[in-house]
Every structure is written in C-alpha cells, then in structure tokens.
Design a protein around this motif. Structure first.
Motif, PDB file in Angstrom:
ATOM      1  N   UNK A  22      35.636  48.375  36.241  1.00  0.00           N
ATOM      2  CA  UNK A  22      36.632  47.315  36.206  1.00  0.00           C
ATOM      3  C   UNK A  22      36.375  46.244  37.243  1.00  0.00           C
ATOM      4  N   UNK A  23      37.417  45.894  38.022  1.00  0.00           N
ATOM      5  CA  UNK A  23      37.289  44.822  39.015  1.00  0.00           C
ATOM      6  C   UNK A  23      36.988  45.361  40.405  1.00  0.00           C
ATOM      7  N   UNK A  24      36.708  46.662  40.529  1.00  0.00           N
ATOM      8  CA  UNK A  24      36.440  47.229  41.849  1.00  0.00           C
ATOM      9  C   UNK A  24      35.066  46.842  42.388  1.00  0.00           C
ATOM     10  N   UNK A  25      34.188  46.347  41.539  1.00  0.00           N
ATOM     11  CA  UNK A  25      32.906  45.792  41.967  1.00  0.00           C
ATOM     12  C   UNK A  25      32.720  44.472  41.229  1.00  0.00           C
ATOM     13  N   UNK A  26      31.899  43.577  41.777  1.00  0.00           N
ATOM     14  CA  UNK A  26      31.795  42.224  41.236  1.00  0.00           C
ATOM     15  C   UNK A  26      30.907  42.158  39.998  1.00  0.00           C
ATOM     16  N   UNK A  27      31.311  42.906  38.972  1.00  0.00           N
ATOM     17  CA  UNK A  27      30.579  42.902  37.705  1.00  0.00           C
ATOM     18  C   UNK A  27      31.540  42.626  36.543  1.00  0.00           C
ATOM     19  N   UNK A  28      32.578  41.866  36.831  1.00  0.00           N
ATOM     20  CA  UNK A  28      33.600  41.569  35.833  1.00  0.00           C
ATOM     21  C   UNK A  28      33.587  40.075  35.513  1.00  0.00           C
ATOM     22  N   UNK A  29      34.347  39.698  34.483  1.00  0.00           N
ATOM     23  CA  UNK A  29      34.375  38.306  34.057  1.00  0.00           C
ATOM     24  C   UNK A  29      35.600  37.571  34.562  1.00  0.00           C
ATOM     25  N   UNK A  30      35.607  36.254  34.367  1.00  0.00           N
ATOM     26  CA  UNK A  30      36.742  35.428  34.766  1.00  0.00           C
ATOM     27  C   UNK A  30      37.870  35.611  33.752  1.00  0.00           C
ATOM     28  N   UNK A  31      39.096  35.246  34.126  1.00  0.00           N
ATOM     29  CA  UNK A  31      40.220  35.345  33.178  1.00  0.00           C
ATOM     30  C   UNK A  31      39.983  34.507  31.924  1.00  0.00           C
ATOM     31  N   UNK A  32      40.489  34.990  30.792  1.00  0.00           N
ATOM     32  CA  UNK A  32      40.317  34.294  29.521  1.00  0.00           C
ATOM     33  C   UNK A  32      41.512  34.559  28.623  1.00  0.00           C
ATOM     34  N   UNK A  33      41.782  33.640  27.725  1.00  0.00           N
ATOM     35  CA  UNK A  33      42.817  33.862  26.713  1.00  0.00           C
ATOM     36  C   UNK A  33      42.194  34.079  25.340  1.00  0.00           C
ATOM     37  N   UNK A  34      40.877  34.339  25.311  1.00  0.00           N
ATOM     38  CA  UNK A  34      40.190  34.580  24.043  1.00  0.00           C
ATOM     39  C   UNK A  34      40.521  35.964  23.511  1.00  0.00           C
ATOM     40  N   UNK A  68      41.909  46.064  35.284  1.00  0.00           N
ATOM     41  CA  UNK A  68      42.416  46.623  36.535  1.00  0.00           C
ATOM     42  C   UNK A  68      43.353  45.708  37.286  1.00  0.00           C
ATOM     43  N   UNK A  69      43.584  44.494  36.784  1.00  0.00           N
ATOM     44  CA  UNK A  69      44.586  43.618  37.395  1.00  0.00           C
ATOM     45  C   UNK A  69      45.445  43.020  36.292  1.00  0.00           C
ATOM     46  N   UNK A  70      46.221  41.973  36.640  1.00  0.00           N
ATOM     47  CA  UNK A  70      47.183  41.430  35.672  1.00  0.00           C
ATOM     48  C   UNK A  70      46.565  40.456  34.683  1.00  0.00           C
ATOM     49  N   UNK A  71      45.262  40.173  34.833  1.00  0.00           N
ATOM     50  CA  UNK A  71      44.617  39.171  33.981  1.00  0.00           C
ATOM     51  C   UNK A  71      43.863  39.798  32.817  1.00  0.00           C
ATOM     52  N   UNK A  72      43.813  39.039  31.718  1.00  0.00           N
ATOM     53  CA  UNK A  72      42.863  39.356  30.659  1.00  0.00           C
ATOM     54  C   UNK A  72      41.538  38.723  31.051  1.00  0.00           C
ATOM     55  N   UNK A  73      40.470  39.535  31.113  1.00  0.00           N
ATOM     56  CA  UNK A  73      39.185  39.037  31.587  1.00  0.00           C
ATOM     57  C   UNK A  73      38.091  39.243  30.537  1.00  0.00           C
ATOM     58  N   UNK A  74      37.041  38.409  30.644  1.00  0.00           N
ATOM     59  CA  UNK A  74      35.861  38.626  29.814  1.00  0.00           C
ATOM     60  C   UNK A  74      35.216  39.958  30.206  1.00  0.00           C
ATOM     61  N   UNK A  75      35.040  40.882  29.250  1.00  0.00           N
ATOM     62  CA  UNK A  75      34.330  42.132  29.558  1.00  0.00           C
ATOM     63  C   UNK A  75      32.818  41.899  29.526  1.00  0.00           C
ATOM     64  N   UNK A  76      32.306  41.235  30.562  1.00  0.00           N
ATOM     65  CA  UNK A  76      30.913  40.783  30.551  1.00  0.00           C
ATOM     66  C   UNK A  76      29.926  41.953  30.451  1.00  0.00           C
ATOM     67  N   UNK A  77      30.307  43.117  30.956  1.00  0.00           N
ATOM     68  CA  UNK A  77      29.413  44.278  30.837  1.00  0.00           C
ATOM     69  C   UNK A  77      29.221  44.660  29.375  1.00  0.00           C
ATOM     70  N   UNK A  78      30.298  44.569  28.582  1.00  0.00           N
ATOM     71  CA  UNK A  78      30.182  44.880  27.147  1.00  0.00           C
ATOM     72  C   UNK A  78      29.360  43.813  26.435  1.00  0.00           C
TER      73      UNK A  78
END
Length: 247
Positions: A137-149, A156-166
């Motif tokens: 999740x967001x515990x390491x810097x391998x996540x995406x920025x918030x998105x409404x897509x 792991x937080x209140x935002x919908x984020x790009x699942x860049x790992x996927x």
C-alpha cells in the motif's frame, strides 16, 4: 483487503514488500540457472564470473544511488547510512547493472551480448516483487497519486489512488508475451531481446512516474524519469541498429 499486508514470522511483523522482493529474486535466479543449463551458448568461467560480478555490483550501487537521489534534498539534509541503504529502485538497478556488465565485458575482452537469457527470469522476479509493492500500500513509496478514475483503489489512506504496481504487472505480462513471440521467430541477432526489454520497460516507467509522487528535479521530471530518458536514448540507437540488421 486491509493495507499494508503484513506477515508474522518468528514473532516479528514484516511487510509484504521485502518478502516478495526476496522471493522474486530467489525464484528469478532459479529460473535463470534452469535456462542457462538448457542453453546451447556457453560462456567461459571468467566471462560468466565477470558478468555476474559486474551486474550485481552495478545493480546494488545503482538501485541505492538513484533511489536516494529521488529526493536529494532529504538525502543531504538528514543523511544516515541506514536510510541510504533502505532506499532503492529497480530503474537504478537495471541501468547501473547494465553499466557494470558492459565494464566487466571490456575487462575480459568479451564482445558478444550476454543479456537475452536473463530477460524472462528478470520479468518473472519483477512481477513477484510488484505484487509485494501492491500489498504494501502506501507504507513504501511505490503507490500512485490520487485519482477519480475507475481504476482508483484505497491503498491505506482516505484517497483513491492509481494502483501503479498493478499497472506495471499488467505491462510486464504483455511485454513477456510480446518478447516470447519475437523469440519464437528466431530471426533476431544476439542481445535483441534484452535491448527490446530495456527500451520498452524504461519507456513505460518514464510515463508511469507521472502518476506517482515524485520530487521534480529538472522541469517536471523526477530523477527516475531522467535516468529513463538517458537509457531510452541509448537503446533507441541500439535497437534501430538491430532492426536494420533484421531487414
């Protein structure tokens, strides 16, 4: 699913990322040695040893160096060996691993390409590692920025984020299939599969990092994107040369 996913081993709580990363490296190396045993191309002991040492040393140095230079301001303000050692990136590992191999080959006077055999084990290891990135999740810097897509996920937080790992896992699977198709044609010069892998992956990472948190170093580009540009320029020339050979 709750993020980050953790495992309890010997009384300690461990994040998924380091476990999957270690597992990916182990299984990738086992796959590589399996392919090496089956390969008809045999390298001398000196060449094999030099290439292995060059790749390992270059990848280790590059992954740490570029990983820390992603945020150079934090690096120089509060430098610590522990923090330096914990930061790494596959982009730096691949770029400097390549540099280490090329330097090692010059030392032992080996001119032929040695990269094709490692491509699919490397992709396999990266896919496993990215599963760990996603589960962290967001515990390491391998996540995406918030998105409404429609692709947005809670990591792991209140935002919908790009699942860049996927996204990267999906890209690597498609890349695997494409390179396998080229390999089955058996009409390419030595090194072409590896060069296509590097060009494709670094191009993908250049664009992917626009939807990841980053410190802008030059213009709106982060350090990883700057490294990607350097590798892309190098391989555009190299791959164009190979394509002319195929024609």
């Amino acid at each position: 699913m709750d993020f980050p996913v953790t495992f309890h081993i010997f009384g300690k709580t461990i994040l998924a990322h380091p476990l999957f990363e270690a597992g990916g490296m182990f299984l990738g190396m086992r796959y590589y040695f399996y392919l090496k045993r089956k390969s008809t191309e045999k390298l001398s002991f000196n060449t094999s040893a030099a290439v292995l040492i060059g790749a390992t040393a270059g990848a280790l140095i590059g992954s740490k160096l570029i990983g820390n230079l992603e945020n150079p301001y934090a690096l120089f303000e509060n430098f610590s060996i522990r923090k330096f050692w914990s930061n790494n990136t596959i982009v730096g590992g691949l770029a400097f691993g390549l540099l280490g191999v090329e330097m090692a080959k010059k030392i032992v006077h080996h001119k032929e390409s040695t990269g094709d055999l490692i491509v699919f084990p490397l992709i396999f290891a990266m896919i496993i590692g990215r599963i760990g990135c996603f589960l962290t999740g967001i515990d390491e810097e391998t996540y995406g920025i918030p998105t409404d897509s429609v692709f947005g996920m809670h990591l792991g937080d209140q935002y919908l984020r790009h699942p860049v790992a996927l996204y990267e896992i999906a890209f690597l699977i498609v890349l695997w299939l494409g390179l396998k198709y080229i390999q089955n044609l058996k009409k390419y010069p030595s090194g072409f599969i590896f060069q296509m892998f590097m060009l494709s992956y670094f191009t993908f990472r250049f664009f992917l990092d626009f939807i990841k948190p980053r410190i802008e170093i030059i213009g709106n580009l982060g350090m990883i994107q700057i490294v990607c540009i350097c590798v892309i320029i190098y391989y555009i020339y190299t791959v164009n040369t190979k394509i002319l050979y195929l024609k």
